[in-house]
Design a protein around this motif. Structure first.
Motif, PDB file in Angstrom:
ATOM      1  N   THR A 181      -7.065   1.425  -3.661  1.00 18.81           N
ATOM      2  CA  THR A 181      -6.383   0.208  -4.089  1.00 18.81           C
ATOM      3  C   THR A 181      -4.883   0.447  -4.244  1.00 18.81           C
ATOM      4  OG1 THR A 181      -8.384  -0.330  -5.312  1.00 18.81           O
ATOM      5  CG2 THR A 181      -6.442  -1.660  -5.779  1.00 18.81           C
ATOM      6  N   TRP A 229      -3.580 -14.595  -7.359  1.00 19.79           N
ATOM      7  CA  TRP A 229      -2.683 -14.598  -6.206  1.00 19.79           C
ATOM      8  C   TRP A 229      -2.306 -16.022  -5.818  1.00 19.79           C
ATOM      9  CZ3 TRP A 229      -3.765 -16.741  -1.403  1.00 19.79           C
ATOM     10  CH2 TRP A 229      -2.983 -16.335  -0.314  1.00 19.79           C
ATOM     11  N   TYR A 232     -10.535  -2.126  -2.723  1.00 20.20           N
ATOM     12  CA  TYR A 232     -11.699  -1.911  -3.593  1.00 20.20           C
ATOM     13  C   TYR A 232     -12.947  -2.638  -3.109  1.00 20.20           C
ATOM     14  CZ  TYR A 232     -10.175  -6.438  -5.525  1.00 20.20           C
ATOM     15  OH  TYR A 232      -9.786  -7.737  -5.670  1.00 20.20           O
ATOM     16  N   ASN A 286      -8.923 -11.909  -8.341  1.00 21.79           N
ATOM     17  CA  ASN A 286      -7.763 -11.513  -7.558  1.00 21.79           C
ATOM     18  C   ASN A 286      -7.217 -12.709  -6.767  1.00 21.79           C
ATOM     19  OD1 ASN A 286      -7.248  -8.633  -5.307  1.00 21.79           O
ATOM     20  ND2 ASN A 286      -5.817 -10.119  -6.106  1.00 21.79           N
ATOM     21  N   PHE A 287      -8.133 -13.436  -6.137  1.00 19.16           N
ATOM     22  CA  PHE A 287      -7.727 -14.597  -5.332  1.00 19.16           C
ATOM     23  C   PHE A 287      -7.071 -15.670  -6.205  1.00 19.16           C
ATOM     24  CE2 PHE A 287      -8.576 -18.841  -3.676  1.00 19.16           C
ATOM     25  CZ  PHE A 287      -7.926 -18.758  -2.447  1.00 19.16           C
ATOM     26  N   VAL A 324      -7.169  -6.478  -1.529  1.00 22.36           N
ATOM     27  CA  VAL A 324      -8.596  -6.575  -1.846  1.00 22.36           C
ATOM     28  C   VAL A 324      -9.430  -5.552  -1.059  1.00 22.36           C
ATOM     29  CG1 VAL A 324      -9.139  -8.368  -0.135  1.00 22.36           C
ATOM     30  CG2 VAL A 324     -10.463  -8.223  -2.217  1.00 22.36           C
ATOM     31  N   PHE A 350       6.746 -14.887  -6.399  1.00 23.60           N
ATOM     32  CA  PHE A 350       6.345 -13.689  -5.660  1.00 23.60           C
ATOM     33  C   PHE A 350       6.144 -12.517  -6.609  1.00 23.60           C
ATOM     34  CE2 PHE A 350       7.440  -9.723  -3.477  1.00 23.60           C
ATOM     35  CZ  PHE A 350       6.514  -9.752  -2.455  1.00 23.60           C
ATOM     36  N   CYS A 355       2.392 -11.308  -6.385  1.00 28.24           N
ATOM     37  CA  CYS A 355       2.170 -10.113  -5.576  1.00 28.24           C
ATOM     38  C   CYS A 355       2.463  -8.806  -6.304  1.00 28.24           C
ATOM     39  CB  CYS A 355       2.987 -10.173  -4.290  1.00 28.24           C
ATOM     40  SG  CYS A 355       2.452 -11.518  -3.221  1.00 28.24           S
ATOM     41  N   VAL A 356       3.565  -8.731  -7.055  1.00 26.50           N
ATOM     42  CA  VAL A 356       3.897  -7.465  -7.701  1.00 26.50           C
ATOM     43  C   VAL A 356       3.048  -7.279  -8.957  1.00 26.50           C
ATOM     44  CG1 VAL A 356       5.715  -6.045  -8.690  1.00 26.50           C
ATOM     45  CG2 VAL A 356       6.233  -7.573  -6.768  1.00 26.50           C
ATOM     46  N   ILE A 361      -4.355  -5.622 -10.737  1.00 25.32           N
ATOM     47  CA  ILE A 361      -5.601  -5.261 -10.051  1.00 25.32           C
ATOM     48  C   ILE A 361      -5.829  -3.755 -10.128  1.00 25.32           C
ATOM     49  CG2 ILE A 361      -6.685  -5.108  -7.763  1.00 25.32           C
ATOM     50  CD1 ILE A 361      -6.964  -7.829  -9.071  1.00 25.32           C
ATOM     51  N   VAL A 362      -4.760  -2.978  -9.970  1.00 26.41           N
ATOM     52  CA  VAL A 362      -4.901  -1.527 -10.076  1.00 26.41           C
ATOM     53  C   VAL A 362      -5.446  -1.160 -11.458  1.00 26.41           C
ATOM     54  CG1 VAL A 362      -3.644   0.643 -10.210  1.00 26.41           C
ATOM     55  CG2 VAL A 362      -3.173  -0.944  -8.348  1.00 26.41           C
ATOM     56  N   LEU A 403     -14.275  -9.446  -9.281  1.00 30.78           N
ATOM     57  CA  LEU A 403     -12.887  -8.981  -9.249  1.00 30.78           C
ATOM     58  C   LEU A 403     -12.131  -9.625  -8.084  1.00 30.78           C
ATOM     59  CD1 LEU A 403     -10.811  -7.069 -10.520  1.00 30.78           C
ATOM     60  CD2 LEU A 403     -11.583  -5.298  -8.955  1.00 30.78           C
ATOM     61  N   ALA A 404     -12.795  -9.721  -6.929  1.00 29.12           N
ATOM     62  CA  ALA A 404     -12.139 -10.323  -5.767  1.00 29.12           C
ATOM     63  C   ALA A 404     -11.821 -11.797  -6.038  1.00 29.12           C
ATOM     64  CB  ALA A 404     -13.014 -10.184  -4.525  1.00 29.12           C
ATOM     65  N   PHE A 407      -0.690  -7.191  -8.079  1.00 30.69           N
ATOM     66  CA  PHE A 407      -1.123  -5.898  -7.552  1.00 30.69           C
ATOM     67  C   PHE A 407      -1.299  -4.871  -8.674  1.00 30.69           C
ATOM     68  CE2 PHE A 407       0.790  -1.793  -5.814  1.00 30.69           C
ATOM     69  CZ  PHE A 407      -0.436  -1.260  -5.459  1.00 30.69           C
ATOM     70  N   VAL A 454      -9.089  -2.161 -11.705  1.00 27.39           N
ATOM     71  CA  VAL A 454      -9.972  -1.256 -10.956  1.00 27.39           C
ATOM     72  C   VAL A 454     -10.192   0.026 -11.751  1.00 27.39           C
ATOM     73  CG1 VAL A 454     -10.171   0.202  -8.893  1.00 27.39           C
ATOM     74  CG2 VAL A 454      -9.464  -2.163  -8.661  1.00 27.39           C
ATOM     75  N   TRP A 466      -7.550 -14.275   3.562  1.00 26.75           N
ATOM     76  CA  TRP A 466      -8.431 -13.553   2.638  1.00 26.75           C
ATOM     77  C   TRP A 466      -9.721 -13.149   3.325  1.00 26.75           C
ATOM     78  CZ3 TRP A 466      -8.726 -11.761  -2.424  1.00 26.75           C
ATOM     79  CH2 TRP A 466      -7.514 -11.837  -3.111  1.00 26.75           C
TER      80      TRP A 466
END
Lengths: 486, 89
Positions: A278, B29, A89, B25-26, A86, B54, B58-59, B65-66, B21-22, B62, B69, A244
């Motif tokens: 990012t 995750w 970005y 993201n949370f 996080v 996982f 996470c993979v 998110i890329v 976005l955050a 991530f 963005v 976080w």
């Protein structure tokens, strides 16, 4: 120690020096010296901006401590480390264009300049300068110690010699080159980290006989290693999630990161940095921590977490490649230290000296004092790191979370909430830091309050303090459109 | 009082997008990590050798998110000048 390991590191240092020298030749002679030395004249492009943010943020703990803990705790710790994506970005999106515009309007060179112009209060300046100098100075010393230990363990030199080499390397390029040298070397250091982690990850997967094989070994040893809950099932959801705040969104309040959000050239640089930042943050964090856990079946029984990465690199790679990979944690430490050094120096020169001691200093004096303070700080840190006093180690514990709790709301709400005023900002900083220190002791004695990291409640409390005091005392809407004379 | 700087509207909107976005993201995750990871280890499946919780949390998280963005920056962010410009001269 193998000479083939050391050669890539020497080459790496030579490149860093060359950049420092190049940057010093770009320092302008004109009246904008301060702007140039401490902020690189706000001309960072997207790539350098992204890399300097990642590299400043990624420190010894991302490359040595973190993977070492993943080695002991398993995938739960990799999950925890991924809360850092996080930061890639969030900082730039939240502070974003408004911060860039306001910083230019205020003519702000440091984060404190911004706070000073926004709140028009000497107390805000003094409190923030004090907390930055005290806490980040300690943080810097702790990173130097880490850097010296790494050089020590890689080269076999004594701690003092290693510290000397490390100190001289950093001091020279930061002192002569200023912020530009820091940012551009950060870009190189960031690239080294990126490539280093990729090489090592591949080598570790091959050495472990492929990921499925590694996974089998882990499950056979202890099935908890592949769960999100840690070796003994003691990583709770609440605890991991609270990171976080600590290593994710709270980073917005760290002065060494914030100052970067006012250093870029234009919207285009910011946009590009968002994407690159990012990608690079996530890539490095994911890889490094997976390396930590994958190393476990290959080299079982490592007791000291910080040694996992150096040992696994030497085990799985030819010496010269290990040298390149091990330049990565070295780069991570240097790029954190250099940013802290220039930041503490800018706080003393710009926020204290030019604000209160000698506001009418001429250019020559400013130059002398800028180089002088930066160099002197480095020497003091070096001397302290030779035999680190307890107090330093103690203060370093609060450097990260304490500063986040202190600055996050004065910066973010100062930017977006027109009712925010100096009373709110002062209250928020005091409440943030004191509650952090108090809770730290409480948690040490009684275990984490409600099972979350220490940073959580101070950030909430400083938020409440900011709102309540802003509304109760001297309530007045701030007009963002008025140009404030500095 | 002058009217609000037009650039601030853009800046505020983009900050809200960042916050959104955050939060997304949370949730992603957290949801995959603890939603799938809380099952007994025997029930885990493995994708590219990694435990499924996982891999998704996470993979994939991530990579997603890329992509987000990139999409946000390319299509929703607006380039604005930072310096105090023409309107004052």
């Amino acid at each position: 120690m193998n000479i083939a390991v050391i050669i890539p590191m020497i080459v790496f240092l030579a490149i860093i020096f060359a950049i420092g020298y190049w940057s010093s030749t770009k320092l302008t002679a004109g009246s904008s010296f301060i702007n140039d030395y401490f902020l690189g004249s706000r001309e960072l492009g997207g790539f350098v901006l992204a890399m300097t943010m990642v590299a400043t943020y990624g420190s010894a703990s991302s490359f040595l401590g973190g993977p070492g803990t993943a080695y002991t705790m398993g995938f739960g710790w990799v999950l925890l480390a991924m809360t850092q994506v996080v930061t890639g970005y969030f900082v730039l999106m939240i502070l974003g264009k408004k911060f860039a515009i306001m910083a230019r309007r205020y003519d702000a060179i440091t984060m404190i300049d911004f706070l000073k112009a926004r709140y028009q209060s000497n107390w805000v300046v003094i409190l923030s300068a004090l907390s930055i100098i005290i806490f980040l100075f300690s943080a810097m010393a702790a990173q130097w110690i880490g850097g010296a230990r790494l050089v020590e363990s890689l080269t076999g030199l004594s701690y003092n010699t290693a510290l000397f080499i490390f100190a001289v390397s950093v001091l020279v390029y930061v002192t002569i080159g200023g912020f530009r040298a820091v940012a551009v070397t950060d870009a190189v250091q960031g690239a080294v980290m990126f490539i280093g982690t990729l090489i090592l990850l591949i080598a570790v997967i091959i050495a472990g006989g492929g990921i499925p094989n590694i996974m089998n070994d882990l499950i056979n040893e202890n099935p908890n290693l592949v769960t999100p809950f840690g070796t003994d099932g003691n990583l709770s959801m609440a605890y991991v999630s609270s990171f976080w705040i600590l290593v994710g969104v709270g980073v917005v309040g760290l002065p060494q990161i914030t100052v970067r959000a006012m250093s870029y050239k234009n919207s285009k640089s910011m946009h590009r940095a968002l994407i690159i930042g990012t990608v690079v943050t996530g890539f490095i964090m994911l890889n490094m921590h997976m390396i930590g856990i994958f190393a476990r079946p290959i080299l079982p029984g490592i007791e000291i977490g910080d040694k996992v990465i150096p040992l696994i690199a030497l085990e799985t790679l030819p010496a010269w490649a290990a040298g390149i990979v091990l330049a990565a944690p070295m780069a991570a430490i240097m790029s954190t230290v250099d940013s802290l050094l220039i930041l503490v120096s800018s706080t003393i020169v710009k926020d204290v000296y030019l604000n209160y001691i000698k506001p009418d200093a001429d250019l020559k004096a400013i130059k002398r004092i800028s180089f002088g303070i930066t160099g002197a700080l480095g020497v003091v840190v070096f001397l302290l790191a030779l035999d680190p006093p307890e107090l330093l180690i103690f203060l370093n514990l609060f450097a990260f979370g304490g500063l986040e709790a202190a600055f996050i709301w004065p910066v973010v709400l100062g930017l977006y909430w027109k009712w925010g005023n100096k009373y709110g900002a002062i209250a928020s900083m005091i409440v943030g830091i004191t509650s952090y220190v108090a809770l730290h002791f409480y948690n040490n004695a009684n275990g984490e309050l409600f099972g979350v990291h220490t940073v959580t409640f101070p950030v909430v409390l400083s938020f409440i303090a900011f709102i309540v005091f802003s509304l109760l005392i001297g309530r007045k809407a701030y007009d963002y459109n008025v140009k404030t004379i500095k | 009082m002058k009217e609000t700087d037009w650039r601030f509207k853009i800046a505020n909107r983009e900050a809200r997008i960042g916050l959104g976005l955050a939060i997304f993201n949370f949730i992603w995750w957290f949801g995959f990590a603890y939603g799938m990871g809380s099952r007994p280890v025997e029930e885990y499946t493995y994708i590219f050798g990694l435990p499924d919780w996982f891999f998704y949390s996470c993979v994939v998280g991530f990579l997603l998110i890329v992509v987000l963005v990139i999409v946000i920056v390319k299509f929703f962010f607006v380039e604005v000048p930072f310096d105090e410009e023409e309107d004052e001269r």
